[in-house]
Write an enzyme that holds these catalytic residues in place. Sequence first.
Site, PDB file in Angstrom:
ATOM      1  N   CYS A  91       0.852  -1.193   0.000  1.00 48.11           N
ATOM      2  CA  CYS A  91       0.000   0.000   0.000  1.00 48.11           C
ATOM      3  C   CYS A  91       0.881   1.234   0.000  1.00 48.11           C
ATOM      4  O   CYS A  91       1.872   1.290   0.742  1.00 48.11           O
ATOM      5  CB  CYS A  91      -0.898  -0.031   1.242  1.00 48.11           C
ATOM      6  SG  CYS A  91      -2.030   1.363   1.377  1.00 48.11           S
ATOM      7  N   HIS A 133      -9.208  -3.635  -2.164  1.00 45.72           N
ATOM      8  CA  HIS A 133      -8.240  -2.885  -1.356  1.00 45.72           C
ATOM      9  C   HIS A 133      -8.602  -1.396  -1.344  1.00 45.72           C
ATOM     10  O   HIS A 133      -8.631  -0.769  -0.276  1.00 45.72           O
ATOM     11  CB  HIS A 133      -6.837  -3.112  -1.931  1.00 45.72           C
ATOM     12  CG  HIS A 133      -5.747  -2.370  -1.249  1.00 45.72           C
ATOM     13  ND1 HIS A 133      -4.791  -2.997  -0.475  1.00 45.72           N
ATOM     14  CD2 HIS A 133      -5.432  -1.047  -1.220  1.00 45.72           C
ATOM     15  CE1 HIS A 133      -3.949  -2.084  -0.004  1.00 45.72           C
ATOM     16  NE2 HIS A 133      -4.309  -0.895  -0.451  1.00 45.72           N
ATOM     17  N   GLU A 134      -8.872  -0.844  -2.522  1.00 40.44           N
ATOM     18  CA  GLU A 134      -9.179   0.588  -2.598  1.00 40.44           C
ATOM     19  C   GLU A 134     -10.530   0.914  -1.966  1.00 40.44           C
ATOM     20  O   GLU A 134     -10.685   1.947  -1.306  1.00 40.44           O
ATOM     21  CB  GLU A 134      -9.121   1.075  -4.051  1.00 40.44           C
ATOM     22  CG  GLU A 134      -7.762   0.916  -4.719  1.00 40.44           C
ATOM     23  CD  GLU A 134      -6.595   1.487  -3.938  1.00 40.44           C
ATOM     24  OE1 GLU A 134      -6.759   2.481  -3.202  1.00 40.44           O
ATOM     25  OE2 GLU A 134      -5.485   0.926  -4.050  1.00 40.44           O
ATOM     26  N   HIS A 137     -10.184   1.335   1.676  1.00 37.21           N
ATOM     27  CA  HIS A 137      -9.716   2.682   2.066  1.00 37.21           C
ATOM     28  C   HIS A 137     -10.902   3.629   2.252  1.00 37.21           C
ATOM     29  O   HIS A 137     -10.882   4.478   3.146  1.00 37.21           O
ATOM     30  CB  HIS A 137      -8.774   3.268   1.011  1.00 37.21           C
ATOM     31  CG  HIS A 137      -7.360   2.824   1.153  1.00 37.21           C
ATOM     32  ND1 HIS A 137      -6.598   3.063   2.265  1.00 37.21           N
ATOM     33  CD2 HIS A 137      -6.562   2.142   0.295  1.00 37.21           C
ATOM     34  CE1 HIS A 137      -5.389   2.557   2.099  1.00 37.21           C
ATOM     35  NE2 HIS A 137      -5.341   1.990   0.907  1.00 37.21           N
TER      36      HIS A 137
END
Length: 179
Positions: A91, A133-134, A137
């Site tokens: 990351c 993953h994004e 966030h």
Amino acid sequence: MALLKIARMGHPVLTRPALPVEDPTAPEIRRLVADMAETMEDASGLGLAAPQVHVGLRLFVWRGGAGNILALINPEIEPVGEEMEEGWEGCLSIPGLRGAVPRAARIRFRGFDIEGRLMEGEAAGLAARVIQHETDHLDGVLYPMRMPDLSRFGFNEELHRAATQAARAANDQPPQEST
């Protein structure tokens, strides 16, 4: 366009849920997406979410098929099936570290592009991993929070060294006799 400062783990913007983008076609959103794409390219990333550049909005950019950089605004994702895959992730907000993270093998996604058009589809493999993953966030979740085994979390150099030593040891072992 401008390079943006990337927030690192420990900054509160990374652990707060992001707010929906009201108008995906707004000029400031178009400018933010362009700056995020340039920042991601400069940092050699595969994806970058707005909270990572200190903007608490639900959007991210990622490198799609054929190397194109795509933006997904107000994304929604859901797993397709129950199959999970563990894979190594890094990351831009946690530089120099990697970890083995379980993720859904296939996902369905939907959101909007910077023209306000609906984008939807399914993704598998690396694309599914990057989108998950994004999206994490945007929900204030960093990948170490998803890791069930922190022994598989470490600095890139140490993980590489350990893998190299393990491979050498496996090659140096005498062949097993069959009975």
